[in-house]
Scaffold this active site. Structure first.
Site, PDB file in Angstrom:
ATOM      1  N   GLU A   1      22.700  68.653  77.360  1.00 34.47           N
ATOM      2  CA  GLU A   1      23.967  68.718  76.640  1.00 34.47           C
ATOM      3  C   GLU A   1      24.251  70.102  76.086  1.00 34.47           C
ATOM      4  OE1 GLU A   1      21.373  66.895  76.011  1.00 34.47           O
ATOM      5  OE2 GLU A   1      20.870  66.775  73.881  1.00 34.47           O
TER       6      GLU A   1
HETATM    7  C1  LIG Z   1      13.709  56.972  69.843  1.00 36.51           C
HETATM    8  C2  LIG Z   1      12.570  57.848  70.264  1.00 36.51           C
HETATM    9  C3  LIG Z   1      11.777  58.307  69.028  1.00 36.51           C
HETATM   10  C4  LIG Z   1      11.636  57.048  71.160  1.00 36.51           C
HETATM   11  O1  LIG Z   1      10.606  57.871  71.649  1.00 36.51           O
HETATM   12  P1  LIG Z   1       9.869  57.568  73.013  1.00 36.51           P
HETATM   13  O2  LIG Z   1       8.755  58.555  73.147  1.00 36.51           O
HETATM   14  O3  LIG Z   1      10.847  57.534  74.112  1.00 36.51           O
HETATM   15  O4  LIG Z   1       9.379  56.080  72.889  1.00 36.51           O
HETATM   16  P2  LIG Z   1       8.347  55.299  72.022  1.00 36.51           P
HETATM   17  O5  LIG Z   1       8.861  53.947  71.889  1.00 36.51           O
HETATM   18  O6  LIG Z   1       6.973  55.420  72.613  1.00 36.51           O
HETATM   19  O7  LIG Z   1       8.361  55.961  70.604  1.00 36.51           O
HETATM   20  C5  LIG Z   1       7.697  57.168  70.272  1.00 36.51           C
HETATM   21  C6  LIG Z   1       7.219  57.090  68.840  1.00 36.51           C
HETATM   22  O8  LIG Z   1       8.312  56.923  67.938  1.00 36.51           O
HETATM   23  C7  LIG Z   1       7.943  56.007  66.881  1.00 36.51           C
HETATM   24  N1  LIG Z   1       8.797  54.821  66.933  1.00 36.51           N
HETATM   25  C8  LIG Z   1       9.653  54.461  67.935  1.00 36.51           C
HETATM   26  N2  LIG Z   1      10.294  53.331  67.585  1.00 36.51           N
HETATM   27  C9  LIG Z   1       9.874  52.992  66.370  1.00 36.51           C
HETATM   28  C10 LIG Z   1      10.190  51.933  65.476  1.00 36.51           C
HETATM   29  N3  LIG Z   1      11.103  51.019  65.771  1.00 36.51           N
HETATM   30  N4  LIG Z   1       9.573  51.902  64.274  1.00 36.51           N
HETATM   31  C11 LIG Z   1       8.638  52.819  63.943  1.00 36.51           C
HETATM   32  N5  LIG Z   1       8.297  53.849  64.757  1.00 36.51           N
HETATM   33  C12 LIG Z   1       8.905  53.935  65.942  1.00 36.51           C
HETATM   34  C13 LIG Z   1       6.481  55.639  67.127  1.00 36.51           C
HETATM   35  O9  LIG Z   1       5.682  56.534  66.381  1.00 36.51           O
HETATM   36  C14 LIG Z   1       6.319  55.886  68.619  1.00 36.51           C
HETATM   37  O10 LIG Z   1       5.038  56.256  69.042  1.00 36.51           O
HETATM   38  P3  LIG Z   1       3.803  55.207  69.101  1.00 36.51           P
HETATM   39  O11 LIG Z   1       4.346  53.916  69.587  1.00 36.51           O
HETATM   40  O12 LIG Z   1       2.851  55.850  70.060  1.00 36.51           O
HETATM   41  O13 LIG Z   1       3.293  55.151  67.701  1.00 36.51           O
HETATM   42  C15 LIG Z   1      13.059  59.073  71.066  1.00 36.51           C
HETATM   43  O14 LIG Z   1      13.564  58.650  72.295  1.00 36.51           O
HETATM   44  C16 LIG Z   1      14.145  59.843  70.350  1.00 36.51           C
HETATM   45  O15 LIG Z   1      13.868  60.590  69.422  1.00 36.51           O
HETATM   46  N6  LIG Z   1      15.394  59.664  70.791  1.00 36.51           N
HETATM   47  C17 LIG Z   1      16.581  60.198  70.141  1.00 36.51           C
HETATM   48  C18 LIG Z   1      17.015  61.494  70.595  1.00 36.51           C
HETATM   49  C19 LIG Z   1      17.638  61.517  71.962  1.00 36.51           C
HETATM   50  O16 LIG Z   1      17.285  60.819  72.879  1.00 36.51           O
HETATM   51  N7  LIG Z   1      18.576  62.340  72.127  1.00 36.51           N
HETATM   52  C20 LIG Z   1      19.175  62.461  73.427  1.00 36.51           C
HETATM   53  C21 LIG Z   1      20.329  63.274  73.440  1.00 36.51           C
HETATM   54  S1  LIG Z   1      20.274  64.527  72.227  1.00 36.51           S
END
Ligand SMILES: CC(C)(COP(=O)(O)OP(=O)(O)OC[C@H]1O[C@@H](n2cnc3c(N)ncnc32)[C@H](O)[C@@H]1OP(=O)(O)O)[C@@H](O)C(=O)NCCC(=O)NCCS
Length: 516
Positions: A323
């Site tokens: 983006e």
């Molecule tokens: C949502 C997001 C944190 C998920 O991360 P991910 O690596 O794809 O997926 P995971 O589900 O394994 O989550 C990673 C970590 O986030 C935390 N996490 C994710 N969902 C959680 C929840 N519902 N509650 C608590 N912690 C959570 C955990 O620490 C997890 O790691 P762990 O399971 O090994 O402890 C990540 O995708 C993100 O930051 N997304 C938003 C930003 C984005 O995508 N922007 C795109 C355009 S700018």
């Protein structure tokens, strides 16, 4: 005519109470000068600062936007993303500053509207999310709830829109590669162009001034076609003392493959993934993609889709974008999110979001932290922790197909893929499918109105966003719907009349051999 001076001299010219538009790039010559001068003199104080992208050190280190985590020096922050700058997160959580989060793309386009003297940015982006004034108005803490709304709901042609009200910009801090004797700025070594032109125009047209940090000075005039920010819009030039204060990212000083000076060997960057739950998710998402698609991959698990595309021999058939304005090549993941190796084009962040907003993206694959029965998704706030929306709202609201990709639960999962089946040994402590998401970063309601295809892809099942809410449509081999899915959700989803098995090849070691 621009004057060349040191960062300290430049910052001393910023008046108390000024509104400063910041390009959230590593601008490590000018940014540290803010607090240095404030600490020594008590000015500039009570600043309002605004930035779009969230580039930061992933820590409390005094780098990136953390340079501005100083209550007193800063009174108000208007930001696109906070989470990578831990000191920023802290001052917001402690109510030490006023803080608003607006969508990243909105902020860049808003700078352009301010520059043009228009009545703010009018768009549907943000409707139904926490940015909507009927929900939270983007206000990030208690202290900000009493402050004015920056966003209002209006109606045009019978359709609801959001108007992001204009503000007066006093200063813009931008980045470039060189400045010529007339102050013309070129960007040839910049991995990202960001919104430097829009920010500079906004500050100038509001009667303010522009500080440009550059790598070096030219003795002679730049070729006009290379000039990206004309000298008439630049007041002060600060020359970086070394690459260390003017790096490509906060973790890579200079990578020639970001700017086309070298072609990087991507085979090492895209090694085959082991057959894990993450790979299952990436493979299922990949099956949705078609040759010729223009896509955006979010941070986290979705970045693995590039590896799957390579394994399947389809990397060249799909164009990845970020983006921030980078088209083609391999977008960098993790701490280097933003630039790409071997890109085919770099445009401004504002232009990229214009293209995204108008429907240019065929598909996006992004992460998910929480999902509810309406199909609302939260990625921007976990508990008291403000992360920020980044580009998520623009991207997910406007792509033709949205795939939320993530593990079914988080924090401590133990899941394997064995003999073509999923084996769930232990679920994570954090339930992701909850009754009510902590913050609405994606509105299921608005998505249903727009009619886009929306999937929620996990290692054990796939849901689609149906007119009536979240509907279970596919389940992995080895998974029991009642025990492994329904009992581990905080709401009961709709269940399709025929729940299909997820494609068996996803769970086998060999490539799936997708050909279309
Ligand atoms: C949502 C997001 C944190 C998920 O991360 P991910 O690596 O794809 O997926 P995971 O589900 O394994 O989550 C990673 C970590 O986030 C935390 N996490 C994710 N969902 C959680 C929840 N519902 N509650 C608590 N912690 C959570 C955990 O620490 C997890 O790691 P762990 O399971 O090994 O402890 C990540 O995708 C993100 O930051 N997304 C938003 C930003 C984005 O995508 N922007 C795109 C355009 S700018």
């Amino acid at each position: 005519m621009a004057i060349v001076m040191t960062a300290d001299e430049a910052v001393k010219r910023i008046p108390d109470g000024a509104t400063v538009l910041l390009e959230a790039m590593p601008t490590e010559e000018v940014f540290p000068a803010f607090y240095r001068i404030y600490e020594a003199t008590g000015s500039p104080k009570d600043l309002t600062i605004a930035w779009a992208a969230g580039i930061g050190p992933f820590s409390t280190e005094a780098r990136g936007m953390n340079h501005f985590a100083h209550p007193g020096m800063v009174k108000r922050m208007i930001l696109g993303h906070a989470g990578l700058n831990h000191n920023i997160v802290k001052v917001i959580a402690n109510n030490e500053v006023e803080a608003y989060n607006l969508p990243q793309g909105v902020i860049t386009q808003w700078f352009r509207e301010i520059a043009a003297g228009r009545p703010g940015l009018i768009t549907r982006v943000g409707l139904g999310t926490f940015v909507d004034p009927r929900i939270e108005g983007g206000k990030l803490n208690e202290r900000t709830r009493a402050c004015e709304d920056l966003v209002e709901v209006i109606e045009i042609g019978g359709r609801e829109m959001l108007r992001y009200k204009p503000i007066k910009a006093d200063v813009a801090v931008i980045r470039g590669t060189t400045a010529d004797p007339e102050g013309n700025i070129t960007l040839e070594n910049e991995a990202l162009f960001m919104e430097s032109l829009e920010a500079a125009m906004a500050a100038k047209n509001c009667g303010g001034f522009v500080i440009a940090q550059v790598e070096g000075l030219r003795d002679t005039s730049a070729r006009p076609i290379e000039v990206r920010i004309p000298g008439i819009m630049v007041d002060i030039v600060v020359v970086a003392t070394s690459r260390k204060t003017h790096p490509h990212t906060l973790f890579v000083e200079y990578d020639p493959s970001y700017v086309g000076d070298e072609i990087a060997d991507l085979s090492q960057a895209l090694l085959p993934m082991p057959l894990t739950p993450e790979k299952v998710i990436c493979r299922r998402a990949f099956l949705e993609l078609k040759k010729g698609d223009l896509i955006n991959l979010g941070v986290g698990i979705p970045m693995g889709i590039a590896q799957v595309a390579r394994e399947e021999g389809m990397l060249k058939d799909i164009t990845m974008t970020t983006e921030i304005g980078v088209i083609g090549g391999l977008p960098q993941g993790g701490k280097n999110f933003g630039p790409a190796q071997n890109p085919s084009a770099i445009i401004s962040q504002t232009a990229m979001f214009d293209y995204y907003d108008g429907g240019g993206l065929n598909a996006t694959c992004v992460g998910m932290a929480q999902v509810d029965a309406e199909g609302n998704v939260n990625v921007s706030r976990l508990g008291a922790n403000v992360i920020g929306s980044g580009g998520f709202i623009n991207i997910t609201q406007n792509a033709s197909e949205v795939m939320f990709c993530g593990e079914f639960s988080a924090v401590g999962t133990d899941i394997a893929v064995e003999e073509g089946k999923l084996v769930i040994r232990k679920d994570g402590k954090a339930v992701k499918f909850v009754e009510k998401v902590g913050q609405i970063t994606f509105s299921g309601t608005v998505a249903r109105e727009e009619g886009h295809k929306v999937l929620f892809i996990t290692e054990r099942c796939v849901f689609k966003l149906d007119k009536a809410g979240l509907m279970l449509i596919e389940v992995a081999p080895g998974v029991d719907i009642e025990k492994d899915i329904l009992q581990r959700m905080h709401f009961k989803p709709l269940i399709a009349s025929e729940v299909k098995s997820m494609t068996p090849e996803i769970f086998l070691p060999d490539p799936m051999r997708k050909t279309s």
